[in-house]
Design a protein around this motif. Structure first.
Motif, PDB file in Angstrom:
ATOM      1  N   VAL A 182       3.114   6.483   4.296  1.00  0.00           N
ATOM      2  CA  VAL A 182       4.104   5.711   3.524  1.00  0.00           C
ATOM      3  C   VAL A 182       3.967   6.049   2.048  1.00  0.00           C
ATOM      4  O   VAL A 182       4.963   6.294   1.359  1.00  0.00           O
TER       5      VAL A 182
ATOM      6  N   TYR B 190       3.368   3.004  14.339  1.00  0.00           N
ATOM      7  CA  TYR B 190       4.634   3.259  13.667  1.00  0.00           C
ATOM      8  C   TYR B 190       4.867   2.118  12.686  1.00  0.00           C
ATOM      9  O   TYR B 190       4.233   1.058  12.785  1.00  0.00           O
ATOM     10  N   GLY B 191       5.745   2.323  11.731  1.00  0.00           N
ATOM     11  CA  GLY B 191       6.007   1.251  10.773  1.00  0.00           C
ATOM     12  C   GLY B 191       7.184   1.538   9.878  1.00  0.00           C
ATOM     13  O   GLY B 191       7.736   2.638   9.870  1.00  0.00           O
ATOM     14  N   ASN B 192       7.574   0.498   9.126  1.00  0.00           N
ATOM     15  CA  ASN B 192       8.681   0.568   8.175  1.00  0.00           C
ATOM     16  C   ASN B 192       8.199   0.018   6.842  1.00  0.00           C
ATOM     17  O   ASN B 192       7.345  -0.867   6.792  1.00  0.00           O
ATOM     18  N   ALA B 193       8.786   0.546   5.783  1.00  0.00           N
ATOM     19  CA  ALA B 193       8.403   0.091   4.442  1.00  0.00           C
ATOM     20  C   ALA B 193       9.626   0.099   3.539  1.00  0.00           C
ATOM     21  O   ALA B 193      10.565   0.865   3.747  1.00  0.00           O
ATOM     22  N   ILE B 194       9.604  -0.777   2.549  1.00  0.00           N
ATOM     23  CA  ILE B 194      10.628  -0.808   1.506  1.00  0.00           C
ATOM     24  C   ILE B 194      10.068  -0.086   0.292  1.00  0.00           C
ATOM     25  O   ILE B 194       8.906  -0.303  -0.090  1.00  0.00           O
TER      26      ILE B 194
ATOM     27  N   THR C 262      14.594   2.182   2.318  1.00  0.00           N
ATOM     28  CA  THR C 262      13.531   1.966   3.290  1.00  0.00           C
ATOM     29  C   THR C 262      13.142   3.300   3.921  1.00  0.00           C
ATOM     30  O   THR C 262      13.914   4.260   3.892  1.00  0.00           O
ATOM     31  N   ILE C 263      11.954   3.331   4.481  1.00  0.00           N
ATOM     32  CA  ILE C 263      11.493   4.509   5.206  1.00  0.00           C
ATOM     33  C   ILE C 263      10.855   4.052   6.510  1.00  0.00           C
ATOM     34  O   ILE C 263      10.402   2.910   6.624  1.00  0.00           O
ATOM     35  N   SER C 264      10.822   4.943   7.464  1.00  0.00           N
ATOM     36  CA  SER C 264      10.172   4.689   8.744  1.00  0.00           C
ATOM     37  C   SER C 264       9.167   5.801   9.012  1.00  0.00           C
ATOM     38  O   SER C 264       9.453   6.971   8.774  1.00  0.00           O
TER      39      SER C 264
ATOM     40  N   TYR D 142       5.679   0.391  -2.996  1.00  0.00           N
ATOM     41  CA  TYR D 142       6.149   0.263  -1.622  1.00  0.00           C
ATOM     42  C   TYR D 142       5.540  -0.976  -1.001  1.00  0.00           C
ATOM     43  O   TYR D 142       4.497  -1.469  -1.424  1.00  0.00           O
TER      44      TYR D 142
ATOM     45  N   ILE E 173       4.886  -2.324   3.001  1.00  0.00           N
ATOM     46  CA  ILE E 173       4.991  -2.136   4.443  1.00  0.00           C
ATOM     47  C   ILE E 173       5.444  -3.463   5.049  1.00  0.00           C
ATOM     48  O   ILE E 173       4.797  -4.488   4.850  1.00  0.00           O
TER      49      ILE E 173
ATOM     50  N   SER F 152       6.617  -3.736   8.482  1.00  0.00           N
ATOM     51  CA  SER F 152       6.321  -3.845   9.907  1.00  0.00           C
ATOM     52  C   SER F 152       5.447  -2.682  10.338  1.00  0.00           C
ATOM     53  O   SER F 152       5.509  -1.603   9.767  1.00  0.00           O
TER      54      SER F 152
END
Length: 85
Positions: A54, A78-82, A38-40, A66, A68, A70
């Motif tokens: 991202v 801001y966000g997070n991705a797999i 994951t990345i933020s 990837y 996203i 959140s």
């Protein structure tokens, strides 16, 4: 001279095609994909900027896809991705 111009044009075209072929792609259905982490992203100006960051991070980590998972924020996004192989 004409050969040099043709060589430069061919190299430019090849570079554009090659870059596009390796760009990480967003997915909505991740079934069958192998997660690799994951990345933020902490600071983006817009949702489009978040997605671009991202994608850039995914390509840096050699991810093919990837997702996203959140996103939020007030002043900045801001966000997070797999990332997936």
């Amino acid at each position: 001279m004409k050969t040099l111009i043709n060589t430069v044009l061919a190299a430019t075209l090849f570079s554009a095609i090659s870059f596009g072929a390796f760009a990480a792609q967003p997915v909505t259905d991740d079934s069958g994909l192998v997660p690799m982490g994951t990345i933020s992203i902490a600071k983006a100006d817009t949702v489009a900027d978040l997605e671009a960051q991202v994608q850039q991070a995914a390509e840096k980590d050699n991810a093919k896809y990837y997702k996203i998972i959140s996103a939020g924020g007030d002043e900045y996004i801001y966000g997070n991705a797999i990332l997936y192989k």
